[in-house]
Design a protein around this motif. Structure first.
Motif, PDB file in Angstrom:
ATOM      1  N   ARG A  34       0.830  -1.206   0.000  1.00  0.00           N
ATOM      2  CA  ARG A  34       0.000   0.000   0.000  1.00  0.00           C
ATOM      3  C   ARG A  34       0.863   1.253   0.000  1.00  0.00           C
ATOM      4  O   ARG A  34       0.550   2.228   0.670  1.00  0.00           O
ATOM      5  N   GLU A  35       1.971   1.231  -0.746  1.00  0.00           N
ATOM      6  CA  GLU A  35       2.857   2.396  -0.788  1.00  0.00           C
ATOM      7  C   GLU A  35       2.312   3.404  -1.793  1.00  0.00           C
ATOM      8  O   GLU A  35       2.808   3.558  -2.902  1.00  0.00           O
ATOM      9  N   THR A  36       1.266   4.077  -1.364  1.00  0.00           N
ATOM     10  CA  THR A  36       0.577   5.081  -2.173  1.00  0.00           C
ATOM     11  C   THR A  36       1.202   6.447  -1.913  1.00  0.00           C
ATOM     12  O   THR A  36       1.965   6.616  -0.949  1.00  0.00           O
ATOM     13  N   PRO A  37       0.873   7.435  -2.720  1.00  0.00           N
ATOM     14  CA  PRO A  37       1.356   8.787  -2.429  1.00  0.00           C
ATOM     15  C   PRO A  37       0.932   9.267  -1.032  1.00  0.00           C
ATOM     16  O   PRO A  37       1.693   9.961  -0.361  1.00  0.00           O
ATOM     17  N   GLU A  38      -0.254   8.855  -0.596  1.00  0.00           N
ATOM     18  CA  GLU A  38      -0.717   9.237   0.733  1.00  0.00           C
ATOM     19  C   GLU A  38       0.147   8.599   1.822  1.00  0.00           C
ATOM     20  O   GLU A  38       0.487   9.236   2.818  1.00  0.00           O
ATOM     21  N   GLU A  40       3.251   7.607   1.430  1.00  0.00           N
ATOM     22  CA  GLU A  40       4.563   8.255   1.365  1.00  0.00           C
ATOM     23  C   GLU A  40       4.548   9.602   2.077  1.00  0.00           C
ATOM     24  O   GLU A  40       5.504   9.950   2.770  1.00  0.00           O
ATOM     25  N   THR A  85       9.988   9.134  -0.952  1.00  0.00           N
ATOM     26  CA  THR A  85       9.305   8.515  -2.082  1.00  0.00           C
ATOM     27  C   THR A  85      10.054   7.269  -2.566  1.00  0.00           C
ATOM     28  O   THR A  85      11.235   7.325  -2.889  1.00  0.00           O
TER      29      THR A  85
END
Length: 128
Positions: A34-38, A40, A85
């Motif tokens: 679940r390494e989403t922008p959110e 990160e 990131t």
């Protein structure tokens, strides 16, 4: 390094537990894919917060301000090398190793752990 040595003696068990939980939860989310922008963004905030918490534990406003100014300058110089990131898992693991060292309440152990993290960050920043 000296700040983390003092922090390992002064930080409350409650603060350390809170820091550990947010790192473990973030690491677990990243490991679950679940390494989403959110995620990160959350991890970046946690990353910077840990460093600032350690520096702030010194209770020295001059050092705190100098740290923040230097951190801002470093981030502006080359943003992608000072962002989490794509690196949530390794950064959370490094921070958890630091927290584990702090929890020993042994200053040298804590300084050794933060030195590894500092060297890794330096190497990333310098593209070594």
């Amino acid at each position: 390094k000296e700040a983390v040595a003092l922090f390992c003696l002064s930080a409350s068990d409650e603060l350390l537990a809170s820091l550990r939980k947010e790192h473990e939860d973030t690491l677990e989310d990243a490991l679950q894919g679940r390494e989403t922008p959110e995620l990160e963004l959350r991890a970046q905030t946690i990353d910077w917060n840990l460093h600032e918490t350690i520096i702030d534990s010194l209770g020295n406003e001059i050092i705190g301000r100098a740290y923040r100014i230097n951190a801002i300058k470093m981030r502006l110089i080359n943003q992608e090398r000072f962002r989490i990131t794509g690196r949530v898992v390794p950064v959370m693991r490094e921070h958890l190793a630091i927290l584990t060292a702090i929890e020993t309440r042994d200053p040298q152990t804590a300084m050794d752990a933060i030195a590894v993290h500092i060297n890794n960050a330096r190497n990333l920043a310098l593209k070594i």
